[in-house]
Design a protein around this motif. Structure first.
Motif, PDB file in Angstrom:
ATOM      1  N   UNK A   1     -13.226   7.749  30.983  1.00 46.63           N
ATOM      2  CA  UNK A   1     -13.322   8.278  29.774  1.00 46.63           C
ATOM      3  C   UNK A   1     -13.106   7.248  28.693  1.00 46.63           C
ATOM      4  N   UNK A   2     -12.407   6.016  28.990  1.00 47.47           N
ATOM      5  CA  UNK A   2     -12.068   5.239  28.258  1.00 47.47           C
ATOM      6  C   UNK A   2     -13.346   3.948  28.046  1.00 47.47           C
ATOM      7  N   UNK A   3     -14.046   3.792  26.939  1.00 45.39           N
ATOM      8  CA  UNK A   3     -15.232   3.030  26.877  1.00 45.39           C
ATOM      9  C   UNK A   3     -14.716   1.575  26.981  1.00 45.39           C
ATOM     10  N   UNK A   4     -13.593   1.208  26.778  1.00 47.68           N
ATOM     11  CA  UNK A   4     -13.224  -0.242  27.060  1.00 47.68           C
ATOM     12  C   UNK A   4     -13.109  -0.630  28.779  1.00 47.68           C
ATOM     13  N   UNK A   5     -12.780   0.453  29.207  1.00 48.20           N
ATOM     14  CA  UNK A   5     -12.663   0.070  30.744  1.00 48.20           C
ATOM     15  C   UNK A   5     -13.924   0.158  31.241  1.00 48.20           C
ATOM     16  N   UNK A   6     -15.035   1.001  30.845  1.00 46.10           N
ATOM     17  CA  UNK A   6     -16.406   0.874  31.366  1.00 46.10           C
ATOM     18  C   UNK A   6     -16.924  -0.792  31.001  1.00 46.10           C
ATOM     19  N   UNK A   7     -16.425  -1.306  29.990  1.00 49.18           N
ATOM     20  CA  UNK A   7     -17.035  -2.277  29.488  1.00 49.18           C
ATOM     21  C   UNK A   7     -16.363  -3.668  30.316  1.00 49.18           C
ATOM     22  N   UNK A   8     -15.166  -3.412  30.738  1.00 53.41           N
ATOM     23  CA  UNK A   8     -14.525  -4.467  31.662  1.00 53.41           C
ATOM     24  C   UNK A   8     -15.608  -4.658  33.064  1.00 53.41           C
ATOM     25  N   UNK A   9     -15.872  -3.271  33.520  1.00 54.84           N
ATOM     26  CA  UNK A   9     -17.002  -3.474  34.451  1.00 54.84           C
ATOM     27  C   UNK A   9     -17.998  -4.355  34.402  1.00 54.84           C
TER      28      UNK A   9
ATOM     29  N   UNK B   1     -22.002 -11.275  26.500  1.00 52.81           N
ATOM     30  CA  UNK B   1     -22.196  -9.860  27.092  1.00 52.81           C
ATOM     31  C   UNK B   1     -22.265  -8.693  26.345  1.00 52.81           C
ATOM     32  N   UNK B   2     -22.930  -7.664  27.141  1.00 55.73           N
ATOM     33  CA  UNK B   2     -23.185  -6.338  26.213  1.00 55.73           C
ATOM     34  C   UNK B   2     -23.201  -5.072  27.105  1.00 55.73           C
ATOM     35  N   UNK B   3     -22.927  -4.028  26.481  1.00 57.43           N
ATOM     36  CA  UNK B   3     -23.022  -2.843  27.388  1.00 57.43           C
ATOM     37  C   UNK B   3     -23.784  -1.731  26.493  1.00 57.43           C
ATOM     38  N   UNK B   4     -24.831  -0.936  27.272  1.00 50.47           N
ATOM     39  CA  UNK B   4     -25.485  -0.489  26.425  1.00 50.47           C
ATOM     40  C   UNK B   4     -25.998  -0.800  25.242  1.00 50.47           C
ATOM     41  N   UNK B   5     -26.424  -1.951  25.147  1.00 49.02           N
ATOM     42  CA  UNK B   5     -27.054  -2.778  24.043  1.00 49.02           C
ATOM     43  C   UNK B   5     -25.809  -3.110  22.865  1.00 49.02           C
ATOM     44  N   UNK B   6     -24.757  -3.030  23.374  1.00 50.50           N
ATOM     45  CA  UNK B   6     -23.462  -3.287  22.227  1.00 50.50           C
ATOM     46  C   UNK B   6     -22.921  -4.690  22.669  1.00 50.50           C
ATOM     47  N   UNK B   7     -22.607  -5.264  21.917  1.00 54.95           N
ATOM     48  CA  UNK B   7     -21.918  -6.762  21.980  1.00 54.95           C
ATOM     49  C   UNK B   7     -20.774  -6.479  21.321  1.00 54.95           C
ATOM     50  N   UNK B   8     -19.700  -7.007  21.900  1.00 58.79           N
ATOM     51  CA  UNK B   8     -18.174  -6.755  21.677  1.00 58.79           C
ATOM     52  C   UNK B   8     -17.963  -8.018  20.279  1.00 58.79           C
ATOM     53  N   UNK B   9     -16.978  -7.538  19.636  1.00 56.60           N
ATOM     54  CA  UNK B   9     -16.521  -8.283  18.584  1.00 56.60           C
ATOM     55  C   UNK B   9     -15.135  -9.200  19.552  1.00 56.60           C
ATOM     56  N   UNK B  10     -15.422 -10.390  19.386  1.00 55.21           N
ATOM     57  CA  UNK B  10     -14.472 -11.142  20.321  1.00 55.21           C
ATOM     58  C   UNK B  10     -13.395 -12.041  19.278  1.00 55.21           C
ATOM     59  N   UNK B  11     -12.202 -11.849  19.362  1.00 59.72           N
ATOM     60  CA  UNK B  11     -11.337 -12.732  18.662  1.00 59.72           C
ATOM     61  C   UNK B  11     -10.025 -12.720  19.598  1.00 59.72           C
TER      62      UNK B  11
END
Length: 130
Positions: free
Chosen positions: A45-53, A77-87
């Motif tokens: 259920x946690x979107x960040x966990x799916x992004x880690x994969x 990287x991206x997940x479902x066409x969404x790029x993370x904000x990395x800091x």
């Protein structure tokens, strides 16, 4: 402001230092903060966990020996066409710090827990009148 949390040891709803910081943030911004915790072992259920994969697939076994390399891979990287904000956080927090009982009493009035799910559903108000 709704914040979904994974119930990890540093952000649990019983962590007094974390709650003290959240109260300070609510007071500074004037926003009501609603903390919702995912149940244990429900990472699906946690979107960040799916992004880690997706990120693990993207870096494809590369040796991540430099912070800049990790940031570069994460930024591309991206997940479902969404790029993370990395800091990166430059500040570190001392461990083992616990507020005094007097401090807890001062900010405890800003915290309201759900009657049915007090550990998993928490509101933090910017002022005590709520």
């Amino acid at each position: 402001m709704l914040i979904n949390l994974d119930n990890g040891p540093s952000v649990g709803s019983s962590r007094t230092q974390f709650l003290k910081r959240m109260v300070a943030f609510a007071k500074k911004t004037g926003k009501i903060i609603h903390l919702i915790y995912y149940p244990p072992y429900h990472s699906k259920y946690n979107a960040i966990e799916r992004f880690w994969g997706a990120l693990e697939k993207y870096w494809n076994g590369k040796i991540l020996d430099k912070a800049r390399k990790v940031f570069r891979i994460a930024e591309k990287s991206s997940w479902k066409n969404t790029h993370p904000i990395v800091d990166s956080l430059k500040k570190s927090y001392k461990t083992g710090v616990r507020p005094t009982d007097e401090e807890i009493e001062k900010y405890g009035h800003y915290i309201q827990r759900s009657e049915s799910l007090p550990k998993w559903d928490v509101y933090i108000f910017p002022n005590i009148e709520n």
